[in-house]
Scaffold this motif. Structure first.
Motif, short mmCIF file in Angstrom:
data_model
loop_
_atom_site.label_atom_id
_atom_site.label_comp_id
_atom_site.label_asym_id
_atom_site.label_seq_id
_atom_site.Cartn_x
_atom_site.Cartn_y
_atom_site.Cartn_z
N ASN A 2 -39.29 86.07 1.57
CA ASN A 2 -38.68 87.35 1.22
C ASN A 2 -39.56 88.52 1.66
OD1 ASN A 2 -36.42 86.16 0.11
ND2 ASN A 2 -37.25 86.15 -1.98
N GLU A 3 -40.88 88.39 1.45
CA GLU A 3 -41.80 89.44 1.85
C GLU A 3 -41.83 89.58 3.37
OE1 GLU A 3 -43.60 91.67 0.07
OE2 GLU A 3 -42.39 90.93 -1.62
N LYS A 6 -38.67 91.38 4.44
CA LYS A 6 -38.74 92.79 4.04
C LYS A 6 -39.61 93.57 5.00
CE LYS A 6 -40.11 95.82 0.23
NZ LYS A 6 -40.69 95.89 -1.14
N GLU A 10 -38.66 96.60 7.65
CA GLU A 10 -39.38 97.87 7.66
C GLU A 10 -39.88 98.22 9.06
OE1 GLU A 10 -42.45 97.48 4.77
OE2 GLU A 10 -41.10 97.72 3.05
N GLU A 209 -33.46 99.89 3.91
CA GLU A 209 -33.23 98.48 3.64
C GLU A 209 -32.13 97.90 4.50
OE1 GLU A 209 -35.08 96.59 1.75
OE2 GLU A 209 -36.35 98.33 1.41
#
Length: 216
Positions: A2-3, A6, A10, A209
């Motif tokens: 998930n990180e 993300k 970004e 996002e």
């Protein structure tokens, strides 16, 4: 995971909002992306031809958009200076790109002067599938330059921002052709309508996002 995703979102978001505000640049990135996809396929057929297409068309069109068309003044969309964007860029900023493109130009010149690269290689014969001889060697060296440039900056980022940041950037670069087609396929139509700069209304709306940024 998930990180990782993300951070990848970004990096893509920052790349789009900071460095792709000009419709000409976006359109050139679309051309670059399409030719890169063909080059990816050529890797399984003739790597030298993939290197020639990847650098001769994909990289030239991609970097031309950044060097000649993207605004370099104060970025009112993001409220930052051009120098700030150059300083925080995750990948190759314009200064680093000058070095990379300088090496790219030097490769065919060196091979023209010395096909054996002063005894370091065995010049290719005339047996290539799609390209042979001099251009086969140029293509292979350009392909090696692309792989080397990707790995060098990835490892460099390991020390600057951490392993995850480096791996995210490498993943972003490798998947940019697909993502750029999804992102900029409408750009030539906006350009034909006289819109030189993307109004970037989605940036003003603060939607970092969004995985697939919707063009206005």
């Amino acid at each position: 995971m998930n990180e990782f995703m993300k951070l990848l979102r970004e990096q893509r978001w920052d790349d789009h909002r900071f460095y792709h505000q000009c419709r000409i640049n976006q359109s050139l990135h679309l051309l670059s992306a399409l030719s890169f996809l063909v080059a990816y396929a050529l890797l399984f057929v003739d790597p030298a031809a993939a290197g020639l297409l990847g650098w001769g068309v994909s990289m030239v069109s991609r970097q031309a958009g950044h060097f000649f068309f993207e605004p370099r003044g104060y970025d009112r969309v993001n409220d930052v200076s051009f120098q700030y964007k150059e300083d925080v860029k995750v990948g190759y900023n314009l200064r680093r790109k000058v070095v990379l493109m300088g090496i790219w130009v030097a490769v065919p010149v060196l091979l023209a002067v010395s096909p054996s690269l002063f005894g370091l290689i065995e010049p290719a014969g005339e047996t290539g599938l799609l390209v042979s001889g001099y251009w086969h060697d140029v293509g292979i060296f350009w392909l090696a330059l692309g792989v080397g440039g990707l790995l060098f900056r990835t490892v460099h980022l390991f020390f600057l921002q951490g392993v995850m940041a480096g791996l995210c950037w490498m993943s972003k670069i490798l998947t940019d052709p697909v993502h750029d087609v999804m992102l900029y396929w409408k750009s030539p139509f906006y350009l034909l309508r006289g819109q030189r700069l993307d109004p970037m209304e989605h940036v003003a709306a603060h939607e970092p996002e969004a995985e697939d940024v919707s063009l206005t």
